[in-house]
Write a protein that holds these residues in place. Structure first.
Motif, PDB file in Angstrom:
ATOM      1  N   LYS A   1       0.776  -1.243   0.000  1.00 25.15           N
ATOM      2  CA  LYS A   1       0.000   0.000   0.000  1.00 25.15           C
ATOM      3  C   LYS A   1       0.805   1.291   0.000  1.00 25.15           C
ATOM      4  O   LYS A   1       0.246   2.368   0.176  1.00 25.15           O
TER       5      LYS A   1
ATOM      6  N   ILE B   1      -2.890  15.106  -5.078  1.00 27.15           N
ATOM      7  CA  ILE B   1      -4.145  15.666  -5.570  1.00 27.15           C
ATOM      8  C   ILE B   1      -4.408  16.934  -4.759  1.00 27.15           C
ATOM      9  O   ILE B   1      -4.149  16.966  -3.562  1.00 27.15           O
TER      10      ILE B   1
ATOM     11  N   PHE C   1       3.325  19.930   2.706  1.00 27.85           N
ATOM     12  CA  PHE C   1       3.677  19.900   1.279  1.00 27.85           C
ATOM     13  C   PHE C   1       2.831  20.877   0.462  1.00 27.85           C
ATOM     14  O   PHE C   1       1.849  20.489  -0.154  1.00 27.85           O
TER      15      PHE C   1
ATOM     16  N   PHE D   1       2.818  10.940  10.637  1.00 32.79           N
ATOM     17  CA  PHE D   1       3.933  11.898  10.720  1.00 32.79           C
ATOM     18  C   PHE D   1       3.653  12.933  11.806  1.00 32.79           C
ATOM     19  O   PHE D   1       4.543  13.316  12.567  1.00 32.79           O
TER      20      PHE D   1
ATOM     21  N   TYR E   1     -10.811  12.941   6.013  1.00 39.35           N
ATOM     22  CA  TYR E   1     -10.179  12.026   6.968  1.00 39.35           C
ATOM     23  C   TYR E   1     -11.248  11.220   7.695  1.00 39.35           C
ATOM     24  O   TYR E   1     -12.088  11.783   8.397  1.00 39.35           O
TER      25      TYR E   1
ATOM     26  N   ASN F   1      -9.356   9.074   3.445  1.00 38.34           N
ATOM     27  CA  ASN F   1      -8.088   8.944   4.192  1.00 38.34           C
ATOM     28  C   ASN F   1      -8.319   8.394   5.599  1.00 38.34           C
ATOM     29  O   ASN F   1      -8.744   9.129   6.491  1.00 38.34           O
TER      30      ASN F   1
ATOM     31  N   THR G   1      -8.403   7.066  -4.547  1.00 42.34           N
ATOM     32  CA  THR G   1      -7.353   7.368  -5.527  1.00 42.34           C
ATOM     33  C   THR G   1      -7.843   7.089  -6.951  1.00 42.34           C
ATOM     34  O   THR G   1      -7.341   7.673  -7.904  1.00 42.34           O
TER      35      THR G   1
ATOM     36  N   VAL H   1      -4.666  20.505   5.253  1.00 39.91           N
ATOM     37  CA  VAL H   1      -3.542  20.068   6.085  1.00 39.91           C
ATOM     38  C   VAL H   1      -3.370  21.042   7.260  1.00 39.91           C
ATOM     39  O   VAL H   1      -3.204  20.612   8.411  1.00 39.91           O
TER      40      VAL H   1
ATOM     41  N   LEU I   1       7.178  18.666  11.188  1.00 44.33           N
ATOM     42  CA  LEU I   1       6.332  18.208  10.085  1.00 44.33           C
ATOM     43  C   LEU I   1       6.557  19.137   8.898  1.00 44.33           C
ATOM     44  O   LEU I   1       6.655  20.349   9.075  1.00 44.33           O
ATOM     45  N   SER I   2       6.649  18.561   7.698  1.00 43.70           N
ATOM     46  CA  SER I   2       6.691  19.386   6.485  1.00 43.70           C
ATOM     47  C   SER I   2       5.299  19.403   5.879  1.00 43.70           C
ATOM     48  O   SER I   2       4.713  18.350   5.634  1.00 43.70           O
TER      49      SER I   2
ATOM     50  N   VAL J   1       2.403   4.218  -1.709  1.00 46.80           N
ATOM     51  CA  VAL J   1       2.370   4.871  -3.022  1.00 46.80           C
ATOM     52  C   VAL J   1       3.794   5.101  -3.538  1.00 46.80           C
ATOM     53  O   VAL J   1       4.123   4.778  -4.675  1.00 46.80           O
TER      54      VAL J   1
ATOM     55  N   ASN K   1       2.381   9.069   5.353  1.00 43.65           N
ATOM     56  CA  ASN K   1       1.039   9.634   5.522  1.00 43.65           C
ATOM     57  C   ASN K   1       1.042  10.710   6.599  1.00 43.65           C
ATOM     58  O   ASN K   1       1.866  10.706   7.514  1.00 43.65           O
ATOM     59  N   LEU K   2       0.104  11.626   6.475  1.00 44.81           N
ATOM     60  CA  LEU K   2       0.113  12.829   7.305  1.00 44.81           C
ATOM     61  C   LEU K   2      -0.037  12.549   8.804  1.00 44.81           C
ATOM     62  O   LEU K   2       0.771  13.033   9.608  1.00 44.81           O
TER      63      LEU K   2
HETATM   64  C1  UD1 Z   1      -2.279   8.599  -0.386  1.00 42.65           C
HETATM   65  C2  UD1 Z   1      -2.825   7.981  -1.636  1.00 42.65           C
HETATM   66  C3  UD1 Z   1      -3.917   7.004  -1.350  1.00 42.65           C
HETATM   67  C4  UD1 Z   1      -3.450   5.978  -0.368  1.00 42.65           C
HETATM   68  C5  UD1 Z   1      -2.998   6.700   0.891  1.00 42.65           C
HETATM   69  C6  UD1 Z   1      -2.530   5.711   1.930  1.00 42.65           C
HETATM   70  C7  UD1 Z   1      -2.779   9.339  -3.641  1.00 42.65           C
HETATM   71  C8  UD1 Z   1      -3.486  10.402  -4.416  1.00 42.65           C
HETATM   72  N1  UD1 Z   1      -3.376   8.996  -2.496  1.00 42.65           N
HETATM   73  O1  UD1 Z   1      -3.263   9.495   0.092  1.00 42.65           O
HETATM   74  O2  UD1 Z   1      -4.308   6.345  -2.504  1.00 42.65           O
HETATM   75  O3  UD1 Z   1      -4.499   5.090  -0.085  1.00 42.65           O
HETATM   76  O4  UD1 Z   1      -1.946   7.600   0.540  1.00 42.65           O
HETATM   77  O5  UD1 Z   1      -1.235   5.301   1.736  1.00 42.65           O
HETATM   78  O6  UD1 Z   1      -1.751   8.846  -4.014  1.00 42.65           O
HETATM   79  N2  UD1 Z   1       1.127  15.714   3.801  1.00 42.65           N
HETATM   80  C9  UD1 Z   1       1.979  16.703   4.282  1.00 42.65           C
HETATM   81  N3  UD1 Z   1       3.078  16.316   4.966  1.00 42.65           N
HETATM   82  C10 UD1 Z   1       3.399  15.004   5.207  1.00 42.65           C
HETATM   83  C11 UD1 Z   1       2.522  14.011   4.704  1.00 42.65           C
HETATM   84  C12 UD1 Z   1       1.404  14.401   4.006  1.00 42.65           C
HETATM   85  O7  UD1 Z   1       1.736  17.897   4.093  1.00 42.65           O
HETATM   86  O8  UD1 Z   1       4.427  14.734   5.813  1.00 42.65           O
HETATM   87  C13 UD1 Z   1      -0.098  16.115   3.095  1.00 42.65           C
HETATM   88  C14 UD1 Z   1      -0.189  15.596   1.671  1.00 42.65           C
HETATM   89  O9  UD1 Z   1       0.378  16.505   0.781  1.00 42.65           O
HETATM   90  C15 UD1 Z   1      -1.703  15.464   1.510  1.00 42.65           C
HETATM   91  C16 UD1 Z   1      -2.219  15.161   2.908  1.00 42.65           C
HETATM   92  O10 UD1 Z   1      -1.185  15.541   3.790  1.00 42.65           O
HETATM   93  O11 UD1 Z   1      -2.228  16.691   1.118  1.00 42.65           O
HETATM   94  C17 UD1 Z   1      -2.536  13.703   3.106  1.00 42.65           C
HETATM   95  O12 UD1 Z   1      -1.422  12.932   2.691  1.00 42.65           O
HETATM   96  P1  UD1 Z   1      -1.333  11.334   2.912  1.00 42.65           P
HETATM   97  O13 UD1 Z   1      -1.656  11.012   4.328  1.00 42.65           O
HETATM   98  O14 UD1 Z   1      -0.031  10.882   2.366  1.00 42.65           O
HETATM   99  O15 UD1 Z   1      -2.527  10.753   2.054  1.00 42.65           O
HETATM  100  P2  UD1 Z   1      -2.890  10.960   0.497  1.00 42.65           P
HETATM  101  O16 UD1 Z   1      -1.743  11.455  -0.250  1.00 42.65           O
HETATM  102  O17 UD1 Z   1      -4.157  11.728   0.455  1.00 42.65           O
END
Ligand code: UD1
Length: 345
Positions: free
Chosen positions: A89, A304, A223, A208, A238, A184, A131, A277, A220-221, A91, A204-205
Motif C-alpha cells: 500500500k 491531488i 507539502f 507523521f 479524513y 483517508n 485514488t 492540512v 512536520l513538512s 504509493v 502519511n500525514l
Molecule cells: C495517499 C494515496 C492514497 C493511499 C494513501 C494511503 C494518492 C493520491 N493517495 O493518500 O491512494 O491510499 O496515501 O497510503 O496517491 N502531507 C503533508 N506532509 C506530510 C505528509 C502528508 O503535508 O508529511 C499532506 C499531503 O500533501 C496530503 C495530505 O497531507 O495533502 C494527506 O497525505 P497522505 O496522508 O499521504 O494521504 P494521500 O496522499 O491523500
C-alpha cells in the motif's frame, strides 16, 4: 447457540483489517485472518483479543501462494464471505518497485476470486481507494465520477482490481461484490490496543504528525501552501478507522441479506467533510494540547489538490455513516502513538 457466520479477512492483521476484525466480532461474526505478516505482527491478534475477548482464527499465509490459500479455505469450510485487504500500500514504494505491486496486489486478488468461485462462495468486499478518482471534476465526489488515469502503480492496481472484479461478475460467475472506496483512514481504536504501525519514516500525514508530537521527528513538512484552496494547503476527507471498519460489517450484512441491486457496487467511505492540512494541524494541537512544530515546503509530486466524499450512497444503501468527531479521532491517534512509544501523560 446459533453458529456465528464465518468471514475470511485477508490482511486482517493490518491497520484497517485489524479494526474490521474487531467490528466483525462485536457484530456477532467469527473471523479467520489470513495475513503474511509482511507489514504487521502476530501481536495484533492479542490486541484484538483484549478488546473483544475473542482471539480470531489465524493463518500465516500469503494470498499469492495459491496452494496455501486453498488450504485456508479447506481448513475453514464454513466461510460465507471474504473481505480482501491484503495488498502492498505504499504509493512511493510502488513507483520504485512497480512489479512488486502488480504481482502482490493482482495475484492475491485473482487467487481469492478463483478459490471463492470454485467453492461457491459469492460474497466479496474489496478494499479500494478514492485514488481511483484522481482529481475529480466535481466535489464532493460521487461514485459515478469517472475513474481517472492512475498517478502511481499502487493506484493503478486498485483500478485494475476493480476491473478484474467487474469483468468476473460480467462473465456471469456467481460473485456479489462491494468495492469500498476509502478516503483517508486515520486514528486508532479508542482502547489503543490496536492502531497503525508504520515502518520507517511515515509517508502519511497523521502518523507523521503523531511521531513529530512524540519527538521522533523534528518537524512536520506541509507539502505546499499554494494550492487553489482557502488556505493554500491540500484538502482531504479524513475518516476514523473504527468508522471505516464498521462500513465493512455493513457491506457484509448488505451482501448476506441480498440487498445489493447489482453484482458489483461501489461505495465512497468518507465523512463528507474536507479538511486542509493546516486545519488538521490546528485541530490536532487543539484536541491533544501537544506541541507540533511544522514548516511549509514545496508540493509533493503526485498529490491531488482536493478531494472529499459524497458518502450519501453508503449512508442510505448500507445504513452506514461516520460518527466519530475529528477531535476524538486525532486524540485516538495520539493515544496510540504514546502507547507504542511508552510515553506517559
Ligand atoms: C495517499 C494515496 C492514497 C493511499 C494513501 C494511503 C494518492 C493520491 N493517495 O493518500 O491512494 O491510499 O496515501 O497510503 O496517491 N502531507 C503533508 N506532509 C506530510 C505528509 C502528508 O503535508 O508529511 C499532506 C499531503 O500533501 C496530503 C495530505 O497531507 O495533502 C494527506 O497525505 P497522505 O496522508 O499521504 O494521504 P494521500 O496522499 O491523500
Amino acid at each position: 447457540m446459533m453458529k456465528k457466520p464465518l468471514i475470511l479477512v485477508t490482511g486482517g492483521a493490518g491497520y484497517i483489517g485489524s479494526h474490521t476484525v474487531v467490528a466483525l466480532q462485536q457484530a456477532g461474526f467469527e473471523a479467520v485472518i489470513v495475513d503474511n505478516l509482511s507489514n504487521s505482527t502476530v501481536e495484533v491478534l492479542s490486541g484484538i483479543a483484549r478488546i473483544t475477548g475473542i482471539r480470531p482464527h489465524f493463518a500465516q499465509v500469503d494470498c499469492c501462494d495459491r496452494p496455501a490459500l486453498a488450504g485456508v479455505f479447506d481448513a475453514w469450510p464454513g466461510i460465507v464471505a471474504a473481505i480482501h485487504f491484503a495488498a502492498s500500500k505504499s504509493v512511493g514504494e510502488s513507483v520504485h518497485q512497480p512489479l512488486k505491486y502488480y504481482h502482490n496486489n493482482l495475484q492475491s486478488l485473482i487467487n481469492m476470486l478463483d478459490e471463492m468461485l470454485h467453492r461457491g462462495i459469492a460474497h466479496f468486499v474489496f478494499s479500494s481507494s478514492c485514488t481511483v478518482y484522481g482529481q475529480p471534476d466535481r466535489l464532493p465526489v460521487t461514485e459515478d465520477a469517472p475513474v481517472k488515469p492512475a498517478i502511481s502503480p499502487y493506484g493503478n492496481t486498485k483500478q485494475i482490481c476493480e476491473e478484474i472484479i467487474r469483468d468476473t461478475a460480467a462473465a456471469g460467475f456467481a460473485l456479489q461484490s462491494i468495492l469500498l472506496r476509502y478516503f483517508n483512514p486515520i486514528g486508532a481504536h479508542p482502547s489503543a490496543e490496536i492502531g497503525e504501525l508504520p515502518v520507517g519514516v511515515p509517508q502519511n500525514l497523521v502518523p507523521f504528525i503523531t511521531q513529530t508530537a512524540a519527538g521522533i521527528r523534528k518537524e512536520l513538512s506541509v507539502f505546499g501552501n499554494d494550492y487553489a484552496t482557502p488556505d493554500g494547503s491540500c484538502i482531504r476527507d479524513y475518516i476514523n478507522v473504527v468508522d471505516l471498519a464498521r462500513a465493512h460489517v455493513s457491506a457484509v450484512n448488505y451482501l448476506l441479506e441480498g440487498k445489493n441491486t447489482a453484482p458489483v457496487e461501489a461505495f465512497n467511505i468518507g465523512t463528507g467533510r474536507g479538511l486542509s492540512v493546516l486545519e488538521l494541524i490546528a485541530l490536532f494541537r487543539q484536541a491533544t494540547g501537544a506541541a507540533l512544530p511544522f514548516k511549509i515546503v514545496g508540493r509533493r509530486a503526485g498529490d491531488i489538490e482536493q478531494v472529499w466524499a459524497d458518502p450519501r450512497k453508503a449512508n442510505s444503501a448500507l445504513g452506514w455513516q461516520a460518527t466519530e468527531t475529528i477531535e476524538d479521532t486525532l486524540r485516538s491517534a495520539w493515544k496510540w502513538e504514546k502507547r507504542i512509544r511508552g510515553i506517559n501523560d
